[in-house]
Design a protein around this motif. Structure first.
Motif, PDB file in Angstrom:
ATOM      1  N   THR A 160       0.843  -1.188   0.000  1.00 16.33           N
ATOM      2  CA  THR A 160       0.000   0.000   0.000  1.00 16.33           C
ATOM      3  C   THR A 160       0.881   1.242   0.000  1.00 16.33           C
ATOM      4  N   VAL A 161       0.442   2.283  -0.714  1.00 17.26           N
ATOM      5  CA  VAL A 161       1.284   3.458  -0.974  1.00 17.26           C
ATOM      6  C   VAL A 161       0.452   4.722  -0.831  1.00 17.26           C
ATOM      7  N   ALA A 162       1.039   5.768  -0.270  1.00 23.38           N
ATOM      8  CA  ALA A 162       0.431   7.101  -0.246  1.00 23.38           C
ATOM      9  C   ALA A 162       1.389   8.083  -0.897  1.00 23.38           C
ATOM     10  N   VAL A 163       0.850   8.975  -1.715  1.00 26.04           N
ATOM     11  CA  VAL A 163       1.668   9.943  -2.456  1.00 26.04           C
ATOM     12  C   VAL A 163       1.159  11.342  -2.131  1.00 26.04           C
ATOM     13  N   PHE A 164       2.004  12.158  -1.530  1.00 27.02           N
ATOM     14  CA  PHE A 164       1.648  13.523  -1.152  1.00 27.02           C
ATOM     15  C   PHE A 164       2.136  14.490  -2.229  1.00 27.02           C
ATOM     16  N   GLY A 165       1.209  15.052  -2.984  1.00 27.60           N
ATOM     17  CA  GLY A 165       1.552  15.974  -4.060  1.00 27.60           C
ATOM     18  C   GLY A 165       1.543  15.275  -5.398  1.00 27.60           C
ATOM     19  N   LEU A 166       0.593  15.656  -6.272  1.00 23.22           N
ATOM     20  CA  LEU A 166       0.448  14.966  -7.557  1.00 23.22           C
ATOM     21  C   LEU A 166       0.918  15.829  -8.710  1.00 23.22           C
ATOM     22  N   GLY A 167       2.126  16.351  -8.591  1.00 20.50           N
ATOM     23  CA  GLY A 167       2.786  16.999  -9.711  1.00 20.50           C
ATOM     24  C   GLY A 167       3.518  15.950 -10.533  1.00 20.50           C
ATOM     25  N   GLY A 168       4.518  16.388 -11.298  1.00 20.18           N
ATOM     26  CA  GLY A 168       5.262  15.451 -12.140  1.00 20.18           C
ATOM     27  C   GLY A 168       5.931  14.349 -11.346  1.00 20.18           C
ATOM     28  N   VAL A 169       6.516  14.686 -10.191  1.00 20.79           N
ATOM     29  CA  VAL A 169       7.181  13.677  -9.362  1.00 20.79           C
ATOM     30  C   VAL A 169       6.159  12.709  -8.778  1.00 20.79           C
ATOM     31  N   GLY A 170       5.081  13.252  -8.205  1.00 20.88           N
ATOM     32  CA  GLY A 170       4.074  12.412  -7.583  1.00 20.88           C
ATOM     33  C   GLY A 170       3.405  11.462  -8.559  1.00 20.88           C
ATOM     34  N   LEU A 171       3.121  11.942  -9.760  1.00 24.56           N
ATOM     35  CA  LEU A 171       2.520  11.070 -10.772  1.00 24.56           C
ATOM     36  C   LEU A 171       3.514  10.007 -11.223  1.00 24.56           C
ATOM     37  N   GLY A 172       4.805  10.348 -11.194  1.00 18.70           N
ATOM     38  CA  GLY A 172       5.830   9.341 -11.475  1.00 18.70           C
ATOM     39  C   GLY A 172       5.818   8.240 -10.435  1.00 18.70           C
ATOM     40  N   VAL A 173       5.636   8.623  -9.154  1.00 18.11           N
ATOM     41  CA  VAL A 173       5.532   7.625  -8.089  1.00 18.11           C
ATOM     42  C   VAL A 173       4.333   6.717  -8.331  1.00 18.11           C
ATOM     43  N   ILE A 174       3.205   7.322  -8.671  1.00 14.59           N
ATOM     44  CA  ILE A 174       1.992   6.526  -8.891  1.00 14.59           C
ATOM     45  C   ILE A 174       2.199   5.541 -10.031  1.00 14.59           C
ATOM     46  N   GLY A 175       2.766   6.014 -11.138  1.00 13.45           N
ATOM     47  CA  GLY A 175       3.019   5.124 -12.269  1.00 13.45           C
ATOM     48  C   GLY A 175       3.955   3.992 -11.908  1.00 13.45           C
ATOM     49  N   GLY A 176       4.998   4.301 -11.144  1.00  9.43           N
ATOM     50  CA  GLY A 176       5.942   3.267 -10.733  1.00  9.43           C
ATOM     51  C   GLY A 176       5.334   2.289  -9.750  1.00  9.43           C
ATOM     52  N   ALA A 177       4.527   2.793  -8.800  1.00 10.74           N
ATOM     53  CA  ALA A 177       3.888   1.924  -7.813  1.00 10.74           C
ATOM     54  C   ALA A 177       2.922   0.958  -8.490  1.00 10.74           C
ATOM     55  N   ARG A 178       2.217   1.455  -9.493  1.00  5.49           N
ATOM     56  CA  ARG A 178       1.302   0.578 -10.232  1.00  5.49           C
ATOM     57  C   ARG A 178       2.067  -0.538 -10.921  1.00  5.49           C
ATOM     58  N   MET A 179       3.180  -0.185 -11.571  1.00  8.36           N
ATOM     59  CA  MET A 179       3.973  -1.201 -12.260  1.00  8.36           C
ATOM     60  C   MET A 179       4.604  -2.191 -11.282  1.00  8.36           C
ATOM     61  N   ARG A 180       4.865  -1.743 -10.056  1.00  8.44           N
ATOM     62  CA  ARG A 180       5.446  -2.632  -9.051  1.00  8.44           C
ATOM     63  C   ARG A 180       4.385  -3.537  -8.417  1.00  8.44           C
ATOM     64  N   GLY A 181       3.117  -3.311  -8.752  1.00  5.58           N
ATOM     65  CA  GLY A 181       2.053  -4.183  -8.257  1.00  5.58           C
ATOM     66  C   GLY A 181       1.437  -3.760  -6.947  1.00  5.58           C
ATOM     67  N   ALA A 182       1.536  -2.463  -6.590  1.00  7.81           N
ATOM     68  CA  ALA A 182       0.905  -1.983  -5.361  1.00  7.81           C
ATOM     69  C   ALA A 182      -0.600  -2.215  -5.429  1.00  7.81           C
ATOM     70  N   SER A 183      -1.185  -2.637  -4.317  1.00  7.76           N
ATOM     71  CA  SER A 183      -2.619  -2.954  -4.293  1.00  7.76           C
ATOM     72  C   SER A 183      -3.481  -1.722  -4.025  1.00  7.76           C
ATOM     73  N   LYS A 184      -2.946  -0.745  -3.311  1.00  9.94           N
ATOM     74  CA  LYS A 184      -3.669   0.497  -3.021  1.00  9.94           C
ATOM     75  C   LYS A 184      -2.707   1.663  -3.134  1.00  9.94           C
ATOM     76  N   ILE A 185      -3.087   2.648  -3.947  1.00 11.13           N
ATOM     77  CA  ILE A 185      -2.251   3.833  -4.151  1.00 11.13           C
ATOM     78  C   ILE A 185      -3.115   5.049  -3.864  1.00 11.13           C
ATOM     79  N   ILE A 186      -2.825   5.713  -2.751  1.00  8.92           N
ATOM     80  CA  ILE A 186      -3.625   6.855  -2.298  1.00  8.92           C
ATOM     81  C   ILE A 186      -2.913   8.147  -2.673  1.00  8.92           C
ATOM     82  N   GLY A 187      -3.569   8.980  -3.445  1.00  6.48           N
ATOM     83  CA  GLY A 187      -3.009  10.273  -3.830  1.00  6.48           C
ATOM     84  C   GLY A 187      -3.570  11.377  -2.966  1.00  6.48           C
TER      85      GLY A 187
END
Length: 390
Positions: free
Chosen positions: A204-231
């Motif tokens: 499970t992952v939480a991302v604080f701030g959805l700019g270019g860096v934060g969206l990069g985290v989300i994309g990477g977490a999805r590819m890594r198979g995270a089950s929950k990604i909270i923005g």
């Protein structure tokens, strides 16, 4: 000497006169100036910039932050893509006409840090913060006055000189705007999911701030198979962008009396997330990110610097077994790791068009600063060369 914008020189012994956006003081409007760009010296390349983009670090430098490192006049910009126009002595891995992107850290593959496998902070080619080239001189002048560089880049100019150790060759199959975006921001977030956090499948992952860096985290977490990604972001329109890259849940702070960390814990059966990523540098969010992780083993990765460069840390959260780790460029080594991201762009595993909200010409650079204030703004692409058919 050649003159006129868009010019080129086949000889690395000649200076070039070209246009650049020059910042003369903190928060002043940038001025288009004719500047002189010197020929590349040993281990340097002169690059004809094709397009660039704006990163939060550029905004900080424009504001004169941090105060201890305020440097003017300066040519801003450290994200971008261009072609090698000429080379200095000792450059062997590049040739004229190669497409390249700047990176604000290097990788010598020889120092203790590079060989350790524990960090991407090269001892020989670290982040250069003094506004000059590694030999402590500048390659840019305006009316005889020295201009400072950003790191070793300064991409908001038609031509710039870079030390070759801070340059990565780019595959021409990657769209130019995408190449600019992965030269810093998006790669920082994306890379951290495997280089810093090593997110496991089902995490499970939480991302604080959805700019270019934060969206990069989300994309990477999805590819890594995270089950929950909270923005987490103040802008409601970021929810759509976050979901595009793989976000599963969204929190707009202020929507309830509960703290962000409390809301995140409620979304995770009271436990908290395995990993949180703080991408803003906003002081209170450091502790919210830390406290949003599970007791005993939660990991928080911090990228943001903020305006002050400091933030109070909850020792109670730390001694509860959580880990707070700082990160530069998401732990990515430019020569070793960036090719992985480049390949994912070529294979269209990464769809970066969604990151681009606006495009401007170099001469309209001040408009870009205004665009960034708009709620729907994300990444602004700056077209340096009129025709991008290089």
């Amino acid at each position: 000497m050649n003159s006129g914008h868009g010019c080129s020189s086949k000889s690395s012994s000649q200076a070039i006169i070209c246009r650049a956006a020059v910042c003369w003081g903190a928060e002043e409007l940038l001025r288009m100036e004719e500047i002189e760009v010197e020929p590349p010296r040993s281990s340097e390349v002169r690059v004809k910039m094709l397009c660039a983009s704006i990163c939060h670090t550029d905004l900080q430098r424009w504001k004169g932050l941090p105060r201890s490192r305020a440097l003017f006049p300066i040519v801003l910009g450290h994200e971008g893509v261009g072609i090698v126009e000429s080379m200095g002595e000792g450059v062997t891995k590049l040739k004229e006409g190669d497409l390249v992107i700047p990176t604000f850290i290097g990788e010598c593959q020889e120092c203790t840090n590079c060989l350790s496998g524990m960090t991407n902070i090269c001892e020989n080619y670290p982040v250069n913060r003094n506004g000059l080239m590694p030999d402590q001189s500048s390659r840019m002048y305006v009316r005889g006055q020295r201009l400072y560089h950003v790191f070793t880049c300064s991409t908001w100019s038609e031509y710039t000189v870079m030390n070759v150790n801070y340059v990565t060759k780019m595959d021409p199959r990657v769209p130019l705007p995408h190449a600019s975006l992965i030269s810093c921001g998006f790669s920082t977030g994306f890379g951290a999911t495997w280089k810093e956090a090593n997110i496991e499948k089902g995490s499970t992952v939480a991302v604080f701030g959805l700019g270019g860096v934060g969206l990069g985290v989300i994309g990477g977490a999805r590819m890594r198979g995270a089950s929950k990604i909270i923005g987490v972001d103040l802008a409601e329109n970021k929810e759509e962008k976050g979901k595009f890259f793989g976000m599963t849940d969204f929190i707009k702070p202020g929507g309830s009396r509960k703290s962000i960390s409390q809301e995140i814990k409620e979304m995770t059966r009271g436990m908290g997330v395995d990993y949180s990523f703080e991408c803003t540098g906003v002081e209170p969010l450091i502790n919210e990110a830390l406290q949003s992780t599970v007791v005993g083993r939660g990991v928080t990765i911090a990228f943001g610097l903020g305006d002050k460069g400091t933030a109070p840390i909850s020792l109670i959260a730390l001694i509860s077994g959580r880990t707070l780790k700082g990160s530069t460029f998401g732990g990515i080594k430019p020569q070793t790791d960036l090719p992985t991201i480049i390949e994912k762009c070529i294979n269209k595993e990464l769809q970066l068009d969604a990151l681009v909200s606006h495009e401007v010409q170099l001469e309209d650079i001040n408009q870009a600063f205004e665009l960034l204030k708009q709620p729907d703004s994300l990444k602004v692409i700056i077209q340096i060369t009129k025709s991008l058919n290089y």
